[in-house]
Design an enzyme around this catalytic site. Sequence first.
Site, PDB file in Angstrom:
ATOM      1  N   SER A 248       0.901  -1.252  -0.090  1.00  0.00           N
ATOM      2  CA  SER A 248      -0.092  -0.115   0.087  1.00  0.00           C
ATOM      3  C   SER A 248       0.781   1.376   0.113  1.00  0.00           C
ATOM      4  O   SER A 248       2.023   1.253   0.367  1.00  0.00           O
ATOM      5  CB  SER A 248      -0.994  -0.108   1.189  1.00  0.00           C
ATOM      6  N   LYS A 249       0.112   2.452  -0.588  1.00  0.00           N
ATOM      7  CA  LYS A 249       0.895   3.563  -0.518  1.00  0.00           C
ATOM      8  C   LYS A 249       1.349   4.059   0.608  1.00  0.00           C
ATOM      9  O   LYS A 249       2.312   4.821   0.707  1.00  0.00           O
ATOM     10  CB  LYS A 249      -0.101   4.673  -1.044  1.00  0.00           C
ATOM     11  N   ARG A 250       0.806   3.802   1.773  1.00  0.00           N
ATOM     12  CA  ARG A 250       1.119   4.273   2.943  1.00  0.00           C
ATOM     13  C   ARG A 250       2.449   3.650   3.394  1.00  0.00           C
ATOM     14  O   ARG A 250       3.163   4.414   4.295  1.00  0.00           O
ATOM     15  CB  ARG A 250       0.188   3.981   4.207  1.00  0.00           C
ATOM     16  N   ARG A 463       6.311  11.154   3.370  1.00  0.00           N
ATOM     17  CA  ARG A 463       6.282   9.802   4.087  1.00  0.00           C
ATOM     18  C   ARG A 463       7.513   9.790   5.049  1.00  0.00           C
ATOM     19  O   ARG A 463       7.337   9.549   6.358  1.00  0.00           O
ATOM     20  CB  ARG A 463       6.366   8.720   3.092  1.00  0.00           C
TER      21      ARG A 463
END
Length: 475
Positions: A248-250, A463
Amino acid sequence: MTVRVRIAPSPTGDPHVGTAYIGLFNYAFAKKHGGKFILRIEDTDQTRSTKESEQMIYHSLKWVGLEWDEGPDKGGPHGPYRQSERLHHYKDAAHTLIERGEAYRCFCTAERLDELRTKQRAAGGRLGYDRHCRGLDNTQARASEPHVIRLKLPTEGKIVVQDKLRGAIEFDAAEIDDQVLLKTDGFPTYHLANVVDDHMMQITHVIRAEEWITSTPKHVQLYKSFGWQAPEFIHMPLLRNADKSKISKRKNPVSLNYYERAGFLPEAMLNYLALMGWTLPDQREKFPIKDMIEHFSFDRISLGGPVFDLAKLTWLNGLYLRELDDDRYLGVLRGHVLSDAYLKRVIPLVKERIDKLEDFASYAGFFFSGKVEHKVEELVAKGKTPAETKKTFELLGEEFDTIVRWEAKLLDERLRAFCEKNALKPKELFMPVRVAVTGRSATPGLFETMEVLGKEVCRTRLRDAIAVLAVVKPG
Ligand code: GLU
């Protein structure tokens, strides 16, 4: 039999690393057997599909080196290869099923379906369509009324999916809803369009991600209802984050744009993806794709969820980079972060701010580096806490993910709207974001800088800033 395989991405966002992963296994299988590798664009979701996203799919697949034999831009004997140009096929197919008694018109309104769901919830039973319209007679006479077309699924017994990697997987037919095939607006659902196209395009093997397994019993039933022979199904293990959740992008950059922008070599990328659930007989970790093709077979795939490990990919990329002689190294640098095209975008932002060329690299360094340093005290606006800033950045990251055109003017609008929505003053957001994406508090205009850095770099640095804030102890 000529092997014909396809990938069928939906152009609804950034080009996903999973598309290259599944693409690679399709490609290797096709090449091994002298078959065809087909690209089909599944753009029937009109609200989410964009042309930009479609273009990025082409670009990224070419970048990584997965050239397709037939596709929307190339044509081929079974075209068009873009579903929005094939709508009549799906309509015809749905009507054929009605004529065969395998599908039916359903006139249930959204209100009725809502009520049904509420009742089912209250009763604590299974949620799903109650087949209210399945027994209606002569619905042809009502064909001008708004309706959907649903597939008749068996009401009892099992539907068996034969998966080449997993063997027979049984599904209880009664647990599966009478699937909508054609919506009120005449657009097909994924299931109908996907099966009709795989049949018409003479696809012999459907190699796709594990997440589609639960759709496959519906597809198996569709093939049966049409009286068509189903292709073989191969569901590849999902790529996973380190904690084994679905990638996932997170937790990881998932856009192929990121990998291209960050200076991963396509050969290294493909080699790494080949290691996701697959090994060469001699267990070598570094190999060119031609070796994968030569030794390709499905029984070398292991189903334990492969972890996409950025550190390992980076290590492998380093091996490939170090193999380049200096001239080729210069070539990739000049084709990449030091390309004329990129420098020409950086220059206008830097020109006004330095007086000697020797200051260029130090002033503009953050345009050329991967990671930047984040100082907590600079990331946090006056009057805010690190925890609040972290939360804001997390929300902003989600906002970034929805921005398709990464342009200064639009970023300006979106970030201001974001401030309003989250009750922030612009300066409470802009300085922290500037520091997050550049590592510095003095930079050229924020939005122009973000445009040139690109979405992927901004997203990755955000991030990283979140990770820095996450380890700050409260108080
Ligand atoms: N359009 C689907 C996707 O986005 C295709 C899945 C399949 O390969 O059947 O991945």
